[in-house]
Scaffold this motif. Structure first.
Motif, mmCIF file in Angstrom:
data_model
loop_
_atom_site.group_PDB
_atom_site.id
_atom_site.type_symbol
_atom_site.label_atom_id
_atom_site.label_comp_id
_atom_site.label_asym_id
_atom_site.label_seq_id
_atom_site.Cartn_x
_atom_site.Cartn_y
_atom_site.Cartn_z
ATOM 1 N N GLU A 1 25.051 44.858 49.025
ATOM 2 C CA GLU A 1 24.992 46.189 49.619
ATOM 3 C C GLU A 1 24.933 46.101 51.143
ATOM 4 O OE1 GLU A 1 22.866 45.303 47.034
ATOM 5 O OE2 GLU A 1 24.139 46.280 45.530
ATOM 6 N N ASP A 2 24.132 45.192 51.681
ATOM 7 C CA ASP A 2 24.063 45.009 53.131
ATOM 8 C C ASP A 2 25.406 44.518 53.663
ATOM 9 O OD1 ASP A 2 21.408 45.737 52.967
ATOM 10 O OD2 ASP A 2 20.616 43.869 53.808
ATOM 11 N N PHE A 3 26.039 43.627 52.931
ATOM 12 C CA PHE A 3 27.339 43.113 53.349
ATOM 13 C C PHE A 3 28.361 44.243 53.399
ATOM 14 C CE2 PHE A 3 31.449 41.034 52.685
ATOM 15 C CZ PHE A 3 31.395 40.017 53.634
ATOM 16 N N ALA A 4 28.389 45.081 52.364
ATOM 17 C CA ALA A 4 29.329 46.205 52.313
ATOM 18 C C ALA A 4 29.070 47.180 53.465
ATOM 19 C CB ALA A 4 29.233 46.919 50.966
ATOM 20 N N GLU A 5 27.820 47.403 53.813
ATOM 21 C CA GLU A 5 27.489 48.285 54.930
ATOM 22 C C GLU A 5 27.973 47.679 56.245
ATOM 23 O OE1 GLU A 5 26.174 51.235 57.486
ATOM 24 O OE2 GLU A 5 26.681 51.287 55.359
ATOM 25 N N TRP A 6 27.805 46.378 56.413
ATOM 26 C CA TRP A 6 28.294 45.708 57.616
ATOM 27 C C TRP A 6 29.821 45.824 57.709
ATOM 28 C CZ3 TRP A 6 30.450 40.398 57.757
ATOM 29 C CH2 TRP A 6 30.756 39.992 59.063
ATOM 30 N N VAL A 7 30.526 45.612 56.611
ATOM 31 C CA VAL A 7 31.984 45.752 56.587
ATOM 32 C C VAL A 7 32.369 47.174 56.983
ATOM 33 C CG1 VAL A 7 33.998 45.833 55.046
ATOM 34 C CG2 VAL A 7 32.447 43.864 54.984
ATOM 35 N N ARG A 8 31.648 48.159 56.495
ATOM 36 C CA ARG A 8 31.917 49.557 56.853
ATOM 37 C C ARG A 8 31.766 49.747 58.365
ATOM 38 N NH1 ARG A 8 29.742 53.844 58.479
ATOM 39 N NH2 ARG A 8 27.618 53.055 58.449
ATOM 40 N N ARG A 9 30.719 49.166 58.949
ATOM 41 C CA ARG A 9 30.501 49.278 60.401
ATOM 42 C C ARG A 9 31.615 48.598 61.193
ATOM 43 N NH1 ARG A 9 24.091 47.813 60.798
ATOM 44 N NH2 ARG A 9 23.346 49.636 59.643
ATOM 45 N N LEU A 10 32.060 47.442 60.713
ATOM 46 C CA LEU A 10 33.162 46.756 61.390
ATOM 47 C C LEU A 10 34.396 47.651 61.448
ATOM 48 C CD1 LEU A 10 32.939 43.152 59.883
ATOM 49 C CD2 LEU A 10 32.357 43.843 62.222
ATOM 50 N N LYS A 11 34.717 48.274 60.322
ATOM 51 C CA LYS A 11 35.896 49.138 60.266
ATOM 52 C C LYS A 11 35.713 50.386 61.132
ATOM 53 C CE LYS A 11 37.364 47.695 55.662
ATOM 54 N NZ LYS A 11 37.520 48.111 54.268
ATOM 55 N N GLN A 12 34.510 50.923 61.136
ATOM 56 C CA GLN A 12 34.232 52.149 61.881
ATOM 57 C C GLN A 12 34.292 51.920 63.394
ATOM 58 O OE1 GLN A 12 30.190 53.739 61.659
ATOM 59 N NE2 GLN A 12 31.053 55.781 61.408
ATOM 60 N N GLN A 13 34.049 50.711 63.837
ATOM 61 C CA GLN A 13 34.008 50.442 65.272
ATOM 62 C C GLN A 13 35.344 50.716 65.956
ATOM 63 O OE1 GLN A 13 32.755 46.505 66.493
ATOM 64 N NE2 GLN A 13 31.899 47.305 68.384
ATOM 65 N N SER A 14 36.428 50.719 65.211
ATOM 66 C CA SER A 14 37.730 51.012 65.813
ATOM 67 C C SER A 14 38.017 52.507 65.909
ATOM 68 C CB SER A 14 38.853 50.321 65.029
ATOM 69 O OG SER A 14 38.980 50.894 63.750
ATOM 70 N N ASP A 15 37.216 53.330 65.259
ATOM 71 C CA ASP A 15 37.438 54.775 65.235
ATOM 72 C C ASP A 15 36.926 55.388 66.538
ATOM 73 O OD1 ASP A 15 37.489 57.509 64.799
ATOM 74 O OD2 ASP A 15 36.591 57.395 62.800
ATOM 75 N N THR A 16 37.848 55.768 67.413
ATOM 76 C CA THR A 16 37.451 56.283 68.723
ATOM 77 C C THR A 16 36.793 57.659 68.665
ATOM 78 O OG1 THR A 16 39.693 57.132 69.087
ATOM 79 C CG2 THR A 16 39.185 54.928 69.953
ATOM 80 N N SER A 17 36.817 58.310 67.505
ATOM 81 C CA SER A 17 36.139 59.601 67.377
ATOM 82 C C SER A 17 34.654 59.427 67.055
ATOM 83 C CB SER A 17 36.807 60.450 66.296
ATOM 84 O OG SER A 17 36.561 59.914 65.002
ATOM 85 N N VAL A 18 34.233 58.168 66.835
ATOM 86 C CA VAL A 18 32.839 57.881 66.507
ATOM 87 C C VAL A 18 32.221 57.108 67.672
ATOM 88 C CG1 VAL A 18 31.301 56.670 64.905
ATOM 89 C CG2 VAL A 18 33.366 57.788 64.043
ATOM 90 N N ALA A 19 31.098 57.599 68.176
ATOM 91 C CA ALA A 19 30.411 56.909 69.270
ATOM 92 C C ALA A 19 29.953 55.529 68.793
ATOM 93 C CB ALA A 19 29.218 57.729 69.738
ATOM 94 N N VAL A 20 30.064 54.531 69.659
ATOM 95 C CA VAL A 20 29.707 53.161 69.274
ATOM 96 C C VAL A 20 28.320 52.743 69.730
ATOM 97 C CG1 VAL A 20 32.047 52.285 69.041
ATOM 98 C CG2 VAL A 20 30.941 52.250 71.282
#
Length: 176
Positions: A45-64
């Motif tokens: 579960e922690d690994f899946a959450e980290w993967v989600r964060r990695l993918k989200q970091q490229s989304d410029t509509s989301v503050a980093v």
């Protein structure tokens, strides 16, 4: 044949095997481990959450968050084996301008000296151009001969060697 893919929780066990080849606490350039500072990455579960964060970091509509920049992460894989990671930071902050650059990468120790880093860096350069960058900064430790060769093979021109908070860094610019 290696390929670059978006991080995926389906490679959890292969990623763990790759991680275990590094000394405990070693920094994996380009892996995005700073996005999981307190996570137990052995836990699915922690690994899946980290993967989600990695993918989200490229989304410029989301503050980093403070001190971070938008970045796109890829894993270097072959036959469902995690061989390494590379990331493209969309812009530079003061730390990245001094120490980290636009692109970071690391290769699993048992897969080094096979040209994977050179191939991965060359594959990511067109992605940087597609973001609108006309040149990228790539850095490495002053004594990392493998990375020196990787960067220079991809057109890197040495700007300088600096003593930074991350140690002595060679700073190269690659024109796109």
């Amino acid at each position: 044949m290696p390929e670059l893919i978006a991080p995926t929780d389906q490679l959890h066990s292969s990623w763990l095997a790759a991680r275990d080849e590094w000394p405990p606490g070693a920094h994996h350039d380009g892996a995005g481990l700073r996005l999981a500072p307190d996570a137990d990455l052995e836990n699915p579960e922690d690994f899946a959450e980290w993967v989600r964060r990695l993918k989200q970091q490229s989304d410029t509509s989301v503050a980093v968050g403070e001190g971070r920049v938008h970045a796109t992460h890829w894993w270097i894989v072959e036959d469902d084996s995690h061989l390494g990671a590379i990331d493209l930071r969309h812009y530079l902050n003061a730390f990245l301008l001094d120490v980290g650059g636009h692109i970071g990468y690391s290769i699993r120790p048992t897969f080094r000296r096979r040209g994977l880093a050179t191939w991965a860096l060359g594959t990511v350069l067109p992605e940087a151009r597609a973001l609108g960058l006309d040149r990228v900064l790539v850095t490495c430790d002053d004594d990392n001969i493998g990375s020196v060769r990787t960067i220079e093979h991809n057109g890197g021109v040495l700007e300088d060697v600096r003593t930074t908070e991350g140690g002595d860094k060679r700073r190269y610019w690659i024109t796109l």
